[in-house]
Design an enzyme around this catalytic site. Structure first.
Site, PDB file in Angstrom:
ATOM      1  N   SER A 209       0.842  -1.192   0.000  1.00 12.13           N
ATOM      2  CA  SER A 209       0.000   0.000   0.000  1.00 12.13           C
ATOM      3  C   SER A 209       0.878   1.242   0.000  1.00 12.13           C
ATOM      4  O   SER A 209       2.034   1.198   0.413  1.00 12.13           O
ATOM      5  CB  SER A 209      -0.892   0.026   1.243  1.00 12.13           C
ATOM      6  OG  SER A 209      -0.138   0.398   2.388  1.00 12.13           O
ATOM      7  N   ASP A 210       0.316   2.343  -0.447  1.00 14.96           N
ATOM      8  CA  ASP A 210       0.919   3.639  -0.179  1.00 14.96           C
ATOM      9  C   ASP A 210       0.845   3.852   1.338  1.00 14.96           C
ATOM     10  O   ASP A 210       0.059   3.217   2.031  1.00 14.96           O
ATOM     11  CB  ASP A 210       0.150   4.736  -0.918  1.00 14.96           C
ATOM     12  CG  ASP A 210       0.974   5.996  -1.106  1.00 14.96           C
ATOM     13  OD1 ASP A 210       2.019   6.122  -0.460  1.00 14.96           O
ATOM     14  OD2 ASP A 210       0.550   6.852  -1.901  1.00 14.96           O
ATOM     15  N   CYS A 211       1.687   4.740   1.851  1.00 17.18           N
ATOM     16  CA  CYS A 211       1.763   4.882   3.303  1.00 17.18           C
ATOM     17  C   CYS A 211       0.427   5.378   3.884  1.00 17.18           C
ATOM     18  O   CYS A 211      -0.083   6.424   3.460  1.00 17.18           O
ATOM     19  CB  CYS A 211       2.900   5.826   3.681  1.00 17.18           C
ATOM     20  SG  CYS A 211       4.523   5.125   3.293  1.00 17.18           S
TER      21      CYS A 211
END
Length: 536
Positions: free
Chosen positions: A56-58
Site C-alpha cells: 500500500s501507499d503509506c
C-alpha cells in the site's frame, strides 16, 4: 482506466519485470485501489501475470476506515485489502489489527499465507537467504559507490537529454563562446541548488546551479536574483533592467519550485506566479539582443507571452534537472551539447484551470464543452504540444519500408460488431485475440532520418498513428513508439518500429474493453505521413 491509467503499469509489469507494485489512496469507481480485487488480483496478477508483492501507499489502508468510511472498522479495512490481494502495508494498520481481524473470522489464514509467500519469494529472488547479506553483491554499497564517476556521468547525461528547446528564433542559440564577453544571469532559480532537485530527491553528490555552469563559459557574468513571488517591487525589476542594458547577452532563469508544486501542494494556476511575466517583458525590452529564457518546473506553464515576444530569442525547459543541471544548461546554451529533449506532457493555456481537476475523463465532450485531456483527446488550444522539442540541427524524415499498408484482421473466434452509436464502423474485440495472432499481423515500419544540421545530435523519433476520421471516442492520435538515435552532421540512419494492431491501434470502448476499429489511418513522423488501412 483501460486505455490511459493502466497501460504504463502493464508495460512495467510485463516488459520491465516489476517485482513490486503499490496501490494508492485513490478510489476507482468508489472502491479504494488497495481494496480493489479486480485491479490487484484479476488485472495485475492474472491478466498481466504479475509475480511479486503488492504494497500500500503509506497509510492508504488506515484511511479506508478513518477517512473514506469505506470500511466500518479497522478489522474490516484489513480484511478488504488482504482479500483484494494486497500483501504488505506501509503503515501500522496490518500490524495492529490483523490478529483481531483473524480472531473475528474476517480474515482467513490463507490470505496471510499468500501475502507471506509473495513477500518471502521476492526476498529469496534477491538472495537474502544465501548467507551473510553483507557478503552478497549489494551488501556493501556506500556513498563512494553512490557518487561514483559512472553515476555522476549518468546524472549529467540525464540532465542533457531531458532539457527541451522550445524556441530558437533566428538561431540565437548556441551563443558564441569567443564573442560573448559579458553575460547577465537573472532570476530566482539561477543560483538555488535546492530547486534543481524537485520533489522526492535524495542528497546529491554535488550541485551545479545554472549560474555556476554559465560562469565557466563567461568570466564576466553578473548575477541578479530578479523577482520571486514573495517579494518583488518595481525597484527590483528596475535593477535587473539596468544590468540587462549593460551586457552582451541575458539569460533569465525562472519558473517554479517546491513552494509552488510538490506532493500535497497542488498548483491552482498555470501561469508564472508573482511578477515573473513583468520581469521577463521588462528585461527583454531593455536588453541589447534577444534574451534566453530558462524555465524550471515540474509541470506545464503558460508562457505564451514569452513565446510570442520577439525580444525573447530562445526558451529552454529544464524540468528539475538534478545535481548537474547547471552544467547541462550551460553546455546547451554555448553549443557543447545539441538539445534533443521532447515535452512529455501537453502544455495547456492558463484558462484550462476552469476545467474541474476532479473530472478524470479523457475524451472530449463537445455537447458540454469539455475539452478532453492529453495529446490523444484534447481538442483545445495549446501552448506547446506533447512531443514538441527543437534542436540545433534540422532532421528530415522519410518512410523507407512499410511491410503492410493494409491490415486484414479477420479472426475465426473473435466476433466483430458495429461500433457503438455507429451503423457503419465495425470493431474487433482485441481482448479476444491471442498474442501470436496479433504479432503475425504486425507491420514493420522503417523510418529514415537525416541530420541536415552542422552539429551531431541525439534525436528522438516519435511515431504516431492517426485515424483519418476519429469517431466514437477514438483518440485524435496515438504514440506507437519512440526511439533515440545519435546522428552525425550530414549522416542518415534507419530506425525500425513494429506496429502491432492489438497494442498500438486499439482503443477502449465504454465497457473498458479494447477494440480495433476498421478504417483508414496514417502513420505520422514529423510532418511525413504514410497511409495504413485496417479491415476487420
Amino acid at each position: 482506466m483501460a486505455d490511459t491509467y493502466q497501460p504504463p503499469f502493464e508495460r512495467c509489469v510485463e516488459e520491465g519485470g516489476a517485482s513490486g507494485i503499490m496501490c494508492s489512496y485513490n478510489q476507482v469507481n468508489g472502491v479504494p485501489t488497495c481494496a480493489d480485487h479486480h485491479l490487484l488480483t484479476a488485472t495485475a496478477r492474472k491478466y498481466w501475470n504479475f509475480n511479486g508483492y503488492i504494497t500500500s501507499d503509506c497509510d492508504a489502508v488506515s484511511i479506508i476506515h478513518e477517512a473514506q468510511n469505506y470500511a466500518k472498522s479497522p478489522e474490516d479495512a484489513v480484511a478488504d485489502v488482504l482479500s483484494a490481494g494486497m500483501d504488505v502495508n506501509c503503515g501500522s494498520y496490518l500490524r495492529k489489527h490483523t490478529k483481531s481481524a483473524v480472531e473475528q473470522k474476517k480474515v482467513p489464514i490463507a490470505h496471510i499465507d499468500r501475502a507471506l509467500r509473495n513477500l518471502f519469494a521476492v526476498r529469496m529472488r534477491l538472495g537474502l537467504f544465501d548467507g551473510n547479506p553483507t557478503n552478497l553483491p549489494y551488501g556493501q554499497i556506500g556513498s563512494d559507490q553512490v557518487c561514483s564517476q559512472q553515476h555522476q556521468s549518468l546524472a549529467l547525461q540525464a540532465a542533457r537529454d531531458g532539457i527541451v528547446l522550445l524556441k530558437n528564433a533566428a538561431k540565437l542559440l548556441p551563443l558564441s563562446k569567443s564573442k560573448t564577453r559579458s553575460l547577465a544571469v537573472i532570476g530566482h532559480n539561477a543560483d538555488d541548488p535546492i530547486v534543481l532537485r524537485g520533489n522526492y530527491a535524495g542528497t546529491p553528490c554535488k550541485s551545479v546551479t545554472p549560474l555556476q555552469g554559465l560562469k565557466r563559459y563567461v568570466k564576466n557574468t553578473i548575477y541578479h536574483r530578479g523577482c520571486n513571488w514573495a517579494n518583488c517591487t518595481e525597484a527590483t525589476i528596475d535593477q535587473a533592467v539596468n544590468i540587462a542594458r549593460k551586457v552582451d547577452y541575458v539569460v533569465l532563469v525562472l519558473g517554479l519550485d517546491q513552494t509552488q508544486e510538490r506532493e500535497d501542494f497542488d498548483r491552482v494556476q498555470l501561469g508564472l506566479p508573482g511578477k515573473q511575466d513583468e520581469l521577463i517583458a521588462a528585461v527583454a525590452k531593455a536588453a541589447k539582443r534577444p534574451v534566453v529564457l530558462v524555465i524550471l518546473s515540474g509541470g506545464p506553464v503558460d508562457i505564451s507571452a514569452a513565446k510570442y515576444n520577439g525580444k525573447i530569442g530562445s526558451i529552454l525547459w529544464a524540468g528539475y534537472p538534478g545535481q548537474d543541471g547547471g552544467t547541462a544548461l550551460a553546455e546547451i546554451i554555448f553549443g557543447d551539447h545539441n538539445p534533443g529533449g521532447r515535452l512529455p506532457v501537453t502544455w495547456y493555456p492558463r484558462d484550462f484551470v476552469k476545467v474541474p481537476m476532479t473530472d478524470m475523463r479523457m475524451r472530449a465532450d463537445p455537447s458540454t464543452g469539455y475539452p478532453g485531456r492529453t495529446y490523444r483527446f484534447y481538442n483545445g488550444p495549446k501552448v506547446y504540444e506533447f512531443g514538441y522539442g527543437l534542436s540545433y540541427s534540422n532532421y528530415l524524415y522519410e518512410f523507407t519500408l512499410l511491410t503492410e499498408s493494409k491490415m486484414y484482421l479477420s479472426h475465426p473466434t473473435a466476433a466483430t460488431r458495429p461500433a457503438k452509436n455507429s451503423d457503419s464502423v465495425r470493431c474487433l474485440l482485441a481482448s479476444n485475440l491471442d498474442t501470436k495472432f496479433c504479432e503475425s499481423k504486425a507491420a514493420k515500419v522503417t523510418v529514415g532520418v537525416r541530420n541536415e544540421g552542422e552539429m551531431a545530435g541525439k534525436h528522438t523519433i516519435l511515431l504516431f498513428a492517426k485515424p483519418a476520421k476519429p469517431v466514437n471516442g477514438s483518440p485524435v492520435k496515438l504514440l506507437v513508439g519512440f526511439k533515440k538515435v545519435e546522428i552525425k552532421s550530414g549522416e542518415r540512419t534507419d530506425v525500425e518500429f513494429l506496429v502491432n494492431p492489438c497494442e498500438h491501434l486499439s482503443k477502449a470502448n465504454e465497457e473498458g474493453l479494447k477494440v480495433i476499429q476498421e478504417g483508414s489511418y496514417s502513420l505520422v513522423v514529423g510532418d511525413v505521413e504514410h497511409p495504413l488501412d485496417i479491415f476487420v
